[in-house]
Enzyme design. Structure first.
Site, PDB file in Angstrom:
ATOM      1  CG  ASP A  71      -2.204   0.817   0.878  1.00 15.89           C
ATOM      2  OD1 ASP A  71      -2.159   1.624  -0.072  1.00 15.89           O
ATOM      3  OD2 ASP A  71      -3.221   0.693   1.587  1.00 15.89           O
TER       4      ASP A  71
HETATM    5  C1  BGC Z   1      -5.013   3.202  -0.067  1.00 12.02           C
HETATM    6  C2  BGC Z   1      -5.082   2.172  -1.183  1.00 12.02           C
HETATM    7  C3  BGC Z   1      -4.966   2.872  -2.499  1.00 12.02           C
HETATM    8  C4  BGC Z   1      -3.645   3.597  -2.532  1.00 12.02           C
HETATM    9  C5  BGC Z   1      -3.350   4.280  -3.851  1.00 12.02           C
HETATM   10  C6  BGC Z   1      -3.795   4.094  -0.197  1.00 12.02           C
HETATM   11  O1  BGC Z   1      -3.852   5.172   0.669  1.00 12.02           O
HETATM   12  O2  BGC Z   1      -5.009   2.540   1.170  1.00 12.02           O
HETATM   13  O3  BGC Z   1      -6.274   1.436  -1.079  1.00 12.02           O
HETATM   14  O4  BGC Z   1      -5.092   1.961  -3.548  1.00 12.02           O
HETATM   15  O5  BGC Z   1      -3.645   4.573  -1.521  1.00 12.02           O
HETATM   16  O6  BGC Z   1      -4.133   5.371  -4.047  1.00 12.02           O
END
Ligand code: BGC
Length: 751
Positions: A290
């Site tokens: 993530d």
């Molecule tokens: C989120 C993810 C997301 C990623 C990219 C993160 O803050 O937890 O689910 O895909 O950002 O935007």
């Protein structure tokens, strides 16, 4: 040099013997990967494992200075495998061109984005879609999202989020399929199929990403990014199955998460990513971290510094690093110092290249950059029709005393009250990065579109209009201006439509709440209106279950409309006036009060479940145990009668459970018939009820249908503490019903 290799690859693909045997295709992909890997330096391999966020206007000149300049240099050196948040065919083409033409090997980038419930044309938020219990519609909704997103150059979505969650305080429940594992697994499959289609190399499909692996939805106290501490039984039986379902549906990627699980950050968790996902389940795609979660292992107290975090991440099986730069800065060094075996790097790169090959990016790196398609696809009228259909199916009728709904189109003086009724933004919900503000049909517009006569008063302003994805929504708690006018209008009307709920950005990432009531002065407004007119239809707009105890006791009709996307107002109007008969069922329990949370239907039994004359049994002194509205609940403008439960145990490998459902009302309606089981005694205790099947049927007035469910080992077994799937003989309870609390019950014995 690079160009040569690139053309070599194209030629070898082009001349590969043409046959549609998947095995042969796979073999040729593997051979191409082998040949590429042999030519890659360690630096280039690590580069494939690095993902950067979009950083400058790629249509303009190259960036000067700071972080952006470093990223640009890295792109040119082949040290970036993927970009996120770069959209538009022009931008994508430019970056792709830079990498394909200027790096030594010309390996194309994969472009990822959060396409969560649509790109421009927005479907309902995923939690709302889950309320449809309609897998075909959900698959189609993901297909439409892929259609639009792939037209702007994207080829990878960070969806579906398949986190099971039992805590509506957590803002991200809006992004998932709710509290139930069985329903969640079905939805995971449908959404993966919808995004990826039947051929990933087609230019209108996206690689999907099941996230967040794992247990992010169990964040303590519903607080964002918080620790999850759950036992193996919950992990294996409640949390993992939707991920397994996504893998079985051939999902190409998984994302890990921000959370610690039982003491180990999931990004650094080998047991999850290597032992279970890659070994046991045979997943051959790749895992992305993530956002910066590799680096976040430092503040977690798991890694000493970024270099150590890189080592731990790759060892645990996190193949690509989103935006923390840990890999690109430190993996080469880690390998050279003998801390990380190069075979782990090769494995990660092989997985990443495999997905790029499957997407067809080596055949044509610009296949998602079709400017014509980009112009045609966005906001296409077919997409609007599809999201309207999805929106209708997502609506749940929670209460309808004396058949107040559906309303008649004339003969009534209708008042509409509430700021949300006149809002083109909130119904779009959260997680809609590609969309344009104010593109949702408001309730007022929906009514006008159907030529409904009404009068409108906003009442007190509740939300600041300028709230957005990044900022906290500010709620008015004190300024009552507008209250009097709203009450006066209600007084002179026959029926009042109160449009109340949460702002579109009150749920989503970083949007935890400790209160689950209507924000701001909305309950005061509702009570004031109720004083002068009891004929109220409450239209709820919200991204999570709310605790609306007073409302449920006092308001005769309640329509749960979540955040229904671009076509919200049109869908709501159709449901209000009976052009559509609601058929949605709750995918999450609605609590009576926040203190009951986490509250979910498939809990275990305590040793003292039943009321006693003393206080020594499982209960609260100040609140009932029961929820306000249970999982699976939802009414219709017609009624259904369940009869003739039959359980047939005469088959060798399965048990057949059936019941007859009759439409006993006056209009055609759809019913989601639900099957629950209870394994009464087991070596690891089983929940008091577990959903194991559902069917959505449509019945004309008076018509009836026999619905049959087949239970096999798959439904009757469970995972023990050693993560072995076991089926144990014994007595099972069974229920076929209209929600998780009401139905026909019986038992059978499994020998
Ligand atoms: C989120 C993810 C997301 C990623 C990219 C993160 O803050 O937890 O689910 O895909 O950002 O935007």
């Amino acid at each position: 040099m690079k160009a040569n290799l690139y053309y070599l690859l194209i030629i070898s693909l082009y001349f590969a013997p043409f046959n549609n045997c998947v095995m042969a295709q796979e073999k040729s992909i593997e051979k191409n990967i082998d040949s590429l890997l042999q030519q890659m330096t360690l630096e280039e391999k690590v580069g494939q494992m690095n993902q950067y966020n979009g950083f400058w206007d790629v249509t303009g000149p190259a960036p000067q200075g700071g972080n952006a300049e470093i990223k640009y240099e890295h792109l040119k050196k082949g040290l970036v495998g993927s970009m996120l948040n770069v959209v538009g065919t022009e931008e994508v083409r430019k970056l792709q061109k830079l990498v394909v033409e200027e790096t030594r090997l010309g390996i194309p980038l994969i472009f990822g984005y959060d396409v969560i419930h649509g790109y421009k044309t927005l479907a309902p938020i995923p939690l709302a879609e889950a309320a449809s219990w309609d897998m075909e519609a959900i698959e189609n909704s993901a297909k439409i999202a892929a259609q639009e997103a792939s037209a702007v150059g994207l080829n990878w979505t960070f969806a579906p989020m398949v986190d099971i969650s039992r805590d509506p305080r957590w803002g991200r429940v809006m992004e998932g399929g709710g509290e139930d594992t069985y329903l969640g697994a079905e939805i995971a499959k449908a959404r993966v199929k919808g995004f990826q289609g039947d051929d990933l190399s087609k230019p209108n499909t996206l690689a999907a990403c099941a996230k967040h692996f794992a247990a992010y939805g169990f964040a303590e106290a519903g607080k964002e990014y918080n620790t999850a501490d759950i036992g193996t039984s919950t992990l294996y039986n409640a949390v993992l199955p939707p991920f397994k379902a996504a893998v079985d549906a051939d999902v190409k990627t998984l994302m890990n998460g921000f959370n610690i699980l039982n003491g180990i950050p999931v990004t650094g968790n080998k047991m999850l990513q290597r032992d279970i996902l890659k070994e046991k389940w045979g997943f051959d795609g790749f895992v992305i971290s993530d956002w910066s979660s590799v680096g976040e292992m430092v503040p977690h107290g798991f890694a000493e510094d970024l270099k150590h975090a890189a080592e731990l991440g790759v060892k645990a099986g996190s193949d690509m690093d989103m935006e923390s730069s840990a890999y690109v800065l430190h993996l080469v060094e880690n390998v050279k110092e003998g801390k990380v075996d190069e075979s782990l790097i090769d494995d990660a790169v092989r997985r990443i290249l495999r997905v790029k090959f499957e997407l067809g990016l080596f055949e044509d790196p610009y296949k998602y950059c079709n400017e014509e398609r980009e112009k045609e696809e966005l906001y296409h009228e077919d997409h609007q029709a599809a999201v309207l259909d999805m929106a209708l199916k997502s609506i749940v009728l929670l209460k309808n005393d004396d058949n107040l709904l559906p309303l008649k189109k004339d003969q009534q003086k209708i008042a509409v009250i509430g700021q949300l009724a006149n809002d083109n933004n909130s119904s779009l919900g959260s997680w809609r990065l590609g969309s344009d503000n104010n593109t949702g049909v408001s309730v007022l517009e929906g009514l006008k579109n159907q030529s409904i006569n009404f009068s409108y008063e906003q009442g007190p302003r509740i939300f600041n209009e300028e709230a957005n994805f990044l900022n906290e929504v500010k709620v008015n708690e004190t300024d009552t201006s507008g209250m009097q006018e709203a009450v006066a209008l209600a007084k002179e009307s026959d029926v009042v439509l109160m449009v109340l709920g949460e702002h579109g950005f009150q749920s989503g990432e970083g949007r935890s709440r400790t209160q689950l009531d209507l924000p701001g002065l909305q309950l005061d407004l509702l009570k004031a209106v109720h004083e002068v007119n009891k004929n109220i239809v409450m239209i709820l707009m919200n991204g999570r279950p709310l605790a609306i105890h007073w409302e449920a006791e006092n308001i005769p009709a309640i329509l749960e409309t979540w955040q229904l996307g671009s076509q919200a107002g049109n869908a709501i109007t159709e449901a209000l006036f009976g052009d559509y008969n609601p058929s949605g069922k709750l995918p999450m329990t609605f609590p009576r009060s926040v203190g009951q949370v986490p509250i979910y239907y498939n809990h275990f039994s305590t040793g003292r479940p039943d009321p006693e004359s003393t206080v020594f049994w499982t209960h609260y002194g100040d609140e009932k145990n029961e929820p306000l509205f249970p999982f699976g609940y939802g009414l219709s403008y017609t009624t259904f009668k369940y009869t003739d439960l039959e359980i047939d145990t005469n088959n060798q490998n399965s048990i057949e459970v059936s019941a007859t459902i009759q439409n006993t009302g006056k209009v055609t309606g759809k019913e989601v018939v639900q099957l629950y089981i209870h394994d009464k005694v087991a070596s690891v205790v089983r929940p008091v009820k577990e959903l194991k099947g559902f069917q959505k049927i449509s019945l004309a007035p008076g018509a009836s249908q026999k619905v049959t469910f087949i239970l096999t080992d798959k439904e009757l077994g469970f995972y023990n503490h050693d993560y072995e799937f076991v089926v144990e003989p014994g007595t099972f309870g069974v229920m076929v019903g209209t929600n998780s609390q009401e139905g026909l019950t019986g038992t059978f014995v499994l020998n």
